[in-house]
Design an enzyme around this catalytic site. Structure first.
Site, mmCIF file in Angstrom:
data_model
loop_
_atom_site.group_PDB
_atom_site.id
_atom_site.type_symbol
_atom_site.label_atom_id
_atom_site.label_comp_id
_atom_site.label_asym_id
_atom_site.label_seq_id
_atom_site.Cartn_x
_atom_site.Cartn_y
_atom_site.Cartn_z
ATOM 1 N N LYS A 103 6.583 55.599 25.028
ATOM 2 C CA LYS A 103 7.454 54.557 24.497
ATOM 3 C C LYS A 103 8.500 55.164 23.576
ATOM 4 C CE LYS A 103 5.529 51.008 26.485
ATOM 5 N NZ LYS A 103 4.871 51.805 27.528
ATOM 6 N N ASP A 104 9.679 54.523 23.549
ATOM 7 C CA ASP A 104 10.799 55.029 22.768
ATOM 8 C C ASP A 104 10.445 55.167 21.287
ATOM 9 O OD1 ASP A 104 12.277 55.020 25.055
ATOM 10 O OD2 ASP A 104 13.411 53.213 24.585
ATOM 11 N N LYS A 105 10.963 56.229 20.683
ATOM 12 C CA LYS A 105 10.770 56.424 19.248
ATOM 13 C C LYS A 105 11.601 55.433 18.446
ATOM 14 C CE LYS A 105 11.115 59.920 15.600
ATOM 15 N NZ LYS A 105 11.412 61.349 15.292
#
Length: 365
Positions: A103-105
Site C-alpha cells: 500500500k502507498d506510503k
C-alpha cells in the site's frame, strides 16, 4: 518507448561498474487514453488523508488458528515498515508476518496483516500501535495471509483545486459506462522507471542478489510489456473491438479461453461477463492467433532480453484483462475539490482510473 538518460556523474557514483545506458529516466506519457486525455488538472496526494484505501478480505476469519489477523490503519508508512514493527512487537521473524498487498506510503491505508503464533499463546494487544500505526480490529485464522489474498480495495480519493470540475465529472460518467484501460500504475515501475533499469541490468547478465529488487525488476518488465500491448490496441482502435484470434478472460477470474467472435461473445463483452485479455509474459506460447498474435509477438520481441529473463526465472505465461471497471464509483463536489470513491479488484491500480478523469502529478510511493 520514450526515455532519456540521466546525469552520468550522479548515477554512476554509487554503481561505478554499471554501464551508463542502464541509468535512464523512463517516460510513460505515450500510453494512450480510452476517453481522451483529460482537460482538467488537479492536486493529488497533497496530504495523506487525500488518499484513503481500505482492504476487503472477501472471506470470514475463523476466530481460531495459529495466525493472528490484524487490521491496521497506517499513515505515511509503507507496508514493509509496518511488517518490521509487528515482527519486533511480537518477537517474531519477518517471514512470520503476512500481508496481502503493498500500500502507498503517502496515504492512510487500512490494511490486514497476519502474525504466525502458537494457538495457545495469549496475545496482549493493549500497547500495539504508534502515532502512525493504529489497531482497528483483530481475530485469529487458520491460514497465513498471502500476497493477493484479497477480494478488493476501497478507495476514497480527494482531488484538490481541479481546474475544470465539469469536465472531470464528464470523464467520470464515461468511466462508469465504459471503464478504463487496465494499465499497471506507475508505482509498479519505481521512481522514474528505475525498476525497469534493474530489469535491463538483470537481463544483461548482472547477478541481482537482493530478492526484493529482483522481484521488482521481474514484475516491472512483465507489466511494461502488458501496458505496451494495451497501448497499441488503443492506438489501433481495437481496444473494445474483439478480433478473431483474441483470448477472453472471465470477469473476476484468471480463467481464459479462445473462441471466434460471434454475437454471443459480443453480448458477453457488453455485459462485462468476459473481457479481452493481453499477455503477462512468461514461459509458454501465446494463446492468441492471427492479427492479435502478430501484435503481441511484435511488442514482446521489442524486449527480447526481458523475455528471456522472465522465462529463465520461471514465470509462466498468463493473461490479464485489458479493461478495468471500477465498482460503486461515486463522487462529491466540494467547491473546486472532488471526492471520488470506488472499489477495485486486487491487483488493479487506482491511478489508472484517475488518469482517465484528470491530469495530475504522479506520486511515487
Amino acid at each position: 518507448m520514450t526515455e532519456t538518460t540521466t546525469n552520468k556523474a550522479q548515477t554512476t557514483a554509487e554503481e561505478p561498474n554499471t554501464p551508463a545506458e542502464f541509468f535512464k529516466d523512463w517516460s510513460f506519457e505515450h500510453w494512450a487514453y480510452l476517453h481522451g486525455k483529460p482537460k482538467a488538472s488537479a492536486k493529488f496526494k497533497t496530504y495523506p488523508e487525500d488518499f484513503v484505501v481500505t482492504e476487503n478480505l472477501g472471506f470470514d476469519l475463523t476466530g481460531e488458528g495459529e495466525n493472528v489477523f490484524l487490521l491496521i490503519e497506517k499513515t505515511q508508512l509503507n507496508t514493509q515498515q509496518v511488517c518490521e514493527y509487528l515482527a519486533k512487537f511480537f518477537g517474531r521473524r519477518l517471514r512470520d508476518i503476512g500481508y496481502a498487498g503493498l500500500k502507498d506510503k503517502q496515504s492512510i491505508s487500512r490494511q490486514w496483516f497476519s502474525v504466525q503464533m502458537n494457538v495457545k499463546q495469549d496475545v496482549d494487544l493493549s500497547t500495539l500501535g504508534t502515532e502512525n500505526i493504529k489497531l482497528i480490529e483483530h481475530s485469529r485464522h487458520i491460514k497465513k495471509l498471502k500476497v493477493g489474498a484479497l477480494k478488493s480495495n476501497h478507495f476514497d480519493i480527494l482531488l484538490r483545486d481541479i481546474t475544470d470540475v465539469i469536465d472531470t465529472i464528464g470523464q467520470l460518467e464515461k468511466i462508469i459506462k465504459q471503464g478504463v484501460p487496465n494499465y499497471f500504475g506507475l508505482q509498479r515501475f519505481g521512481f522514474k522507471g528505475n525498476n525497469l533499469n534493474w530489469a535491463d541490468r538483470m537481463s544483461n547478465g548482472e547477478d541481482i542478489k537482493n530478492k526484493k529488487i529482483k522481484g521488482f525488476a521481474l514484475s516491472a518488465s512483465r507489466s511494461y510489456i502488458f501496458n505496451q500491448v494495451v497501448n497499441e490496441r488503443l492506438k489501433q482502435n481495437i481496444f473494445t473491438t474483439p478480433i478473431n484470434g483474441d483470448v477472453f478472460i472471465l470477469n473476476g477470474s484468471n480463467s481464459f479461453f479462445s473462441q471466434d467472435v460471434d454475437d454471443e461473445i459480443k453480448q458477453r463483452l457488453l455485459e462485462n461477463d468476459i473481457h479481452i485479455s493481453a499477455p503477462l509474459f512468461g514461459k509458454g506460447e501465446f494463446e492468441t492467433k492471427g492479427q492479435i498474435l502478430e501484435l503481441e509477438t511484435k511488442i514482446a520481441n521489442e524486449h527480447a532480453n526481458w523475455q528471456q529473463m522472465l522465462i529463465e526465472q520461471g514465470l509462466k505465461q498468463e493473461r490479464r484483462s485489458i479493461l478495468l471497471n471500477p465498482e460503486n464509483l461515486t463522487w462529491q463536489v466540494k467547491g473546486n475539490d472532488l471526492l471520488i470513491s470506488f472499489d477495485l479488484a486486487t491487483g488493479c491500480f487506482a491511478t489508472s482510473v484517475l488518469r482517465e478523469c484528470v491530469d495530475f502529478i504522479q506520486e511515487y510511493s
